[in-house]
Design a protein around this motif. Structure first.
Motif, PDB file in Angstrom:
ATOM      1  N   SER A   1       0.811  -1.241  -0.045  1.00 37.72           N
ATOM      2  CA  SER A   1       0.043   0.047  -0.141  1.00 37.72           C
ATOM      3  C   SER A   1       1.057   1.143  -0.132  1.00 37.72           C
ATOM      4  O   SER A   1       0.517   2.396  -0.551  1.00 37.72           O
ATOM      5  CB  SER A   1      -1.096   0.018   1.213  1.00 37.72           C
TER       6      SER A   1
ATOM      7  N   THR B   1       1.807   1.681  -3.523  1.00 38.56           N
ATOM      8  CA  THR B   1       0.400   1.843  -4.522  1.00 38.56           C
ATOM      9  C   THR B   1      -0.009   3.454  -4.551  1.00 38.56           C
ATOM     10  O   THR B   1      -0.216   4.258  -3.684  1.00 38.56           O
ATOM     11  CB  THR B   1      -0.995   1.120  -3.913  1.00 38.56           C
TER      12      THR B   1
ATOM     13  N   THR C   1      -3.126   4.973  -6.823  1.00 39.57           N
ATOM     14  CA  THR C   1      -4.595   4.936  -7.638  1.00 39.57           C
ATOM     15  C   THR C   1      -5.255   6.132  -7.502  1.00 39.57           C
ATOM     16  O   THR C   1      -5.120   7.102  -6.727  1.00 39.57           O
ATOM     17  CB  THR C   1      -5.198   3.758  -7.356  1.00 39.57           C
TER      18      THR C   1
ATOM     19  N   PHE D   1      -8.220   5.977  -6.315  1.00 38.52           N
ATOM     20  CA  PHE D   1      -8.829   5.621  -4.914  1.00 38.52           C
ATOM     21  C   PHE D   1      -7.745   5.722  -3.843  1.00 38.52           C
ATOM     22  O   PHE D   1      -8.254   5.704  -2.505  1.00 38.52           O
ATOM     23  CB  PHE D   1      -9.491   4.335  -4.651  1.00 38.52           C
TER      24      PHE D   1
ATOM     25  N   PRO E   1      -8.003   0.522  -1.984  1.00 38.31           N
ATOM     26  CA  PRO E   1      -8.024  -0.817  -2.955  1.00 38.31           C
ATOM     27  C   PRO E   1      -7.905  -2.130  -1.927  1.00 38.31           C
ATOM     28  O   PRO E   1      -8.594  -3.297  -2.430  1.00 38.31           O
ATOM     29  CB  PRO E   1      -6.905  -0.496  -3.968  1.00 38.31           C
ATOM     30  N   TYR E   2      -6.894  -2.226  -1.151  1.00 29.59           N
ATOM     31  CA  TYR E   2      -6.516  -3.267  -0.236  1.00 29.59           C
ATOM     32  C   TYR E   2      -8.004  -3.401   0.549  1.00 29.59           C
ATOM     33  O   TYR E   2      -7.981  -4.423   0.769  1.00 29.59           O
ATOM     34  CB  TYR E   2      -5.495  -3.126   0.697  1.00 29.59           C
TER      35      TYR E   2
ATOM     36  N   PHE F   1     -10.864  -2.450   0.109  1.00 28.25           N
ATOM     37  CA  PHE F   1     -12.165  -3.048  -0.661  1.00 28.25           C
ATOM     38  C   PHE F   1     -12.028  -4.483  -1.173  1.00 28.25           C
ATOM     39  O   PHE F   1     -12.902  -5.424  -0.865  1.00 28.25           O
ATOM     40  CB  PHE F   1     -12.357  -2.160  -1.933  1.00 28.25           C
ATOM     41  N   PHE F   2     -10.949  -4.965  -1.676  1.00 30.54           N
ATOM     42  CA  PHE F   2     -10.679  -6.431  -2.263  1.00 30.54           C
ATOM     43  C   PHE F   2     -10.412  -7.243  -1.024  1.00 30.54           C
ATOM     44  O   PHE F   2     -10.954  -8.395  -1.100  1.00 30.54           O
ATOM     45  CB  PHE F   2      -9.746  -6.203  -3.335  1.00 30.54           C
TER      46      PHE F   2
ATOM     47  N   THR G   1     -15.215   3.408   0.713  1.00 30.47           N
ATOM     48  CA  THR G   1     -14.356   3.316  -0.342  1.00 30.47           C
ATOM     49  C   THR G   1     -14.960   4.359  -1.392  1.00 30.47           C
ATOM     50  O   THR G   1     -14.138   5.378  -1.940  1.00 30.47           O
ATOM     51  CB  THR G   1     -14.459   2.043  -1.161  1.00 30.47           C
TER      52      THR G   1
END
Length: 445
Positions: A70, A73, A75, A77, A82-83, A85-86, A200
Motif C-alpha cells: 500500500s 500503491t 491509484t 482511490f 483498494p486493499y 475493498f478487495f 471506499t
C-alpha cells in the motif's frame, strides 16, 4: 484527492471509519464463535490453540505485506482503499462458506483465508487515518474508529443470541453448526461489503509529497519488499518499540481470552466436564456447547458496548490525566476483570464482569495507535503499521503453540485458571506502560 491534511467534520470522520464497522462486525463474530465452531466439528479444548496457529501466522505476515504494497500503491482511490475493498470482498466470500464447511479441515482452511483477507482490509485502516487526519486529531479519529468497531462488534456478537430467540422453535440440531450461527455469518458478510463499499466511495486520500531524504534513507536498498521492511525495522522509533512490548503482553492475555472463553464458560457456568467431546453426537454435550457459544457472544456484546461508551471518553480523559495514565488504568481494570472469572459461576455476574474488559478493549484499540502515529514517517507508514501489528500477532502465535499444552498438562484442563493468567498478563502490560514517555500533541476534542 487533496494535497494537504485537513480537519474532518463529524460526517467525514464517520465516512472514513464506517468500513471498520463492517470489518469488525465480521471479525468479532468469528472471534467469538470459531472456537465453538471448531468444537462443533469435533475439536477438543486442548487442541484449540493449535487450530488458531495458522490464522495467527497469517495475521503476522499479511499486514507487513499489505503495508509494504500500500505504501507503493498510487491509484485514483488512494494508497489504502483498494486493499480495504478487495480484502473485504474475499473475506465476505469465505464468511459465507465457513459455517457450511464439510469438515474440520475445511473449516480451518476457510478461516485461514478469511484471516488473511480481513487483515488485508483492516490493517490499511490504521495507516489511512494517519494519512488523512492531522496529528492533533489522531486520538479523536482513532477513538471514532474504536466506537464504530465497538458498535459493529457488539451487534455481531449478540446476533446469534438474538437469532436463537427469534427462531427458537424448530431450528435446534444435535450435530453441526447451529442455524442461528450460520445466519449470523450470512448477515455479517452483507454488512461487511455495504460498509466498506460506502467508505471506499466516500473517502478521498491525502497523498503527501515524498520526502526525498528520508525516502532515500529508509528505502534506498530496496525494490524488494523484504529489504524495505528490514530497513524500516532498524529505524523503529523508541516509543514504537516500548508500546509494542506493552501490546505483546496485552494481546497475550486477550488472545487467551478469545480462544478459551467458550471452554471456560462450559466449565464455570454450565459445569460441562472437560472429558466430554462436544463435537460428538451427544445431545446434552451439543446443547451445552451451543449455550456456551451463545453466552460467549452475549458477553462479547457487553464488553463491546462498554467499548463504545468508553472510547468516546478517552479523548476527554486524555486531556485531563494524559492518555498514558488512561491506558494504565484501563489495562489494570481489564486484567482484574479476567482474574475475577475465577469466582464467577452465574451468567448474569459474568456479563457484569465484562464491563471491565470492555474498558481495556477500548483503550488498547485506540491509545497505542495514537501514541505511535505521531512518531512515524509518512513515507513508510504502511510498513510501520504492519511492523507494529507484529506485537499483536506474536502473542497469538505464542498462545497457539503453548496454551494448549499449559491447559492440558499444567492446569489439568482448567480453562478458567488460564483466563486468570491472561488477566495477570494484562496487568503486566499496564505496569510496562509506566516508563513510556508519550510526547503527544495537544488534542482537539
Amino acid at each position: 484527492m487533496f494535497s494537504s491534511k485537513r480537519t474532518l467534520n463529524f460526517k467525514q470522520m464517520i465516512n472514513l471509519n464506517l468500513g471498520t464497522f463492517g470489518i469488525l462486525f465480521a471479525w468479532q463474530l468469528l472471534l467469538a464463535n470459531m472456537s465453538g465452531i471448531y468444537a462443533f466439528f469435533g475439536a477438543q479444548e486442548s487442541d484449540l490453540g493449535y487450530l488458531w496457529l495458522i490464522p495467527s501466522i497469517l495475521g503476522l505476515v499479511a499486514p507487513l505485506l499489505i503495508g509494504y504494497l500500500s505504501d507503493k500503491t498510487h491509484t485514483s482511490f488512494g494508497k489504502r482503499l483498494p486493499y480495504i475493498f478487495f480484502g473485504s470482498l474475499v473475506a465476505a466470500i469465505f464468511i459465507f462458506a465457513l459455517p457450511n464447511a464439510p469438515s474440520l479441515k475445511f473449516s480451518i482452511l476457510f478461516f485461514c483465508i478469511f484471516t488473511a483477507a480481513i487483515n488485508a482490509a483492516l490493517q490499511p485502516f490504521r495507516a489511512l487515518i494517519a494519512d488523512i487526519v492531522p496529528a492533533q486529531e489522531h486520538t479523536k479519529a482513532y477513538a471514532t474508529q474504536a466506537v464504530l468497531i465497538g458498535i459493529g462488534a457488539a451487534f455481531s456478537s449478540s446476533l446469534p443470541w438474538l437469532l436463537l430467540h427469534i427462531f427458537k422453535n424448530g431450528t435446534s440440531i444435535t450435530v453441526g453448526v447451529p442455524f442461528e450461527i450460520k445466519l449470523a455469518f450470512y448477515i455479517a458478510a452483507v454488512a461487511l461489503m455495504i460498509t466498506v463499499g460506502w467508505t471506499t466511495l466516500k473517502t478521498r486520500q491525502y497523498l503527501p509529497k515524498q520526502s526525498g531524504v528520508l525516502k532515500e534513507r529508509l528505502f534506498h536498498t530496496s525494490s524488494i519488499g523484504l529489504k524495505k521492511i528490514t530497513s524500516s525495522f532498524m529505524l523503529i522509533p523508541k516509543i514504537m518499540l516500548q508500546v509494542s512490548i506493552v501490546q505483546f503482553f496485552t494481546w497475550l492475555g486477550t488472545f487467551c481470552f478469545i480462544v478459551y472463553f467458550t471452554p471456560a464458560i462450559e466449565q464455570s457456568i454450565y459445569h460441562l466436564p472437560v472429558a466430554i467431546n462436544p463435537g460428538l453426537s451427544n445431545v446434552l454435550s451439543h446443547q451445552l456447547l451451543e449455550k456456551s457459544v451463545v453466552l460467549n457472544g452475549l458477553a462479547c456484546a457487553v464488553y463491546m458496548t462498554i467499548n463504545i461508551i468508553y472510547a468516546y471518553c478517552i479523548p476527554f480523559l486524555s486531556k485531563k490525566i494524559t492518555r498514558k495514565v488512561v491506558h494504565i488504568i484501563s489495562l489494570m481494570i481489564g486484567g482484574a476483570s479476567l482474574i475475577s472469572l475465577l469466582f464467577i459461576h452465574q451468567a448474569a455476574i459474568l456479563l457484569i464482569a465484562m464491563i471491565g474488559f470492555g474498558i481495556a478493549w477500548a483503550s488498547f484499540n485506540c491509545i497505542p495507535f495514537a501514541m505511535i502515529a505521531n512518531a512515524l514517517p509518512a513515507e513508510g507508514l504502511g510498513v510501520y503499521m504492519g511492523l507494529f501489528n507484529v506485537s499483536i500477532c506474536l502473542p497469538q502465535i505464542f498462545v497457539s503453540f503453548f496454551a494448549g499444552y499449559i491447559l492440558r498438562v499444567l492446569l489439568k484442563g482448567d480453562a478458567v485458571i488460564l483466563l486468570v493468567l491472561a488477566g495477570a498478563s494484562m496487568i503486566i502490560a499496564a505496569l510496562l506502560t509506566i516508563p513510556i514517555r508519550d510526547k503527544s500533541v495537544k488534542e482537539i476534542v
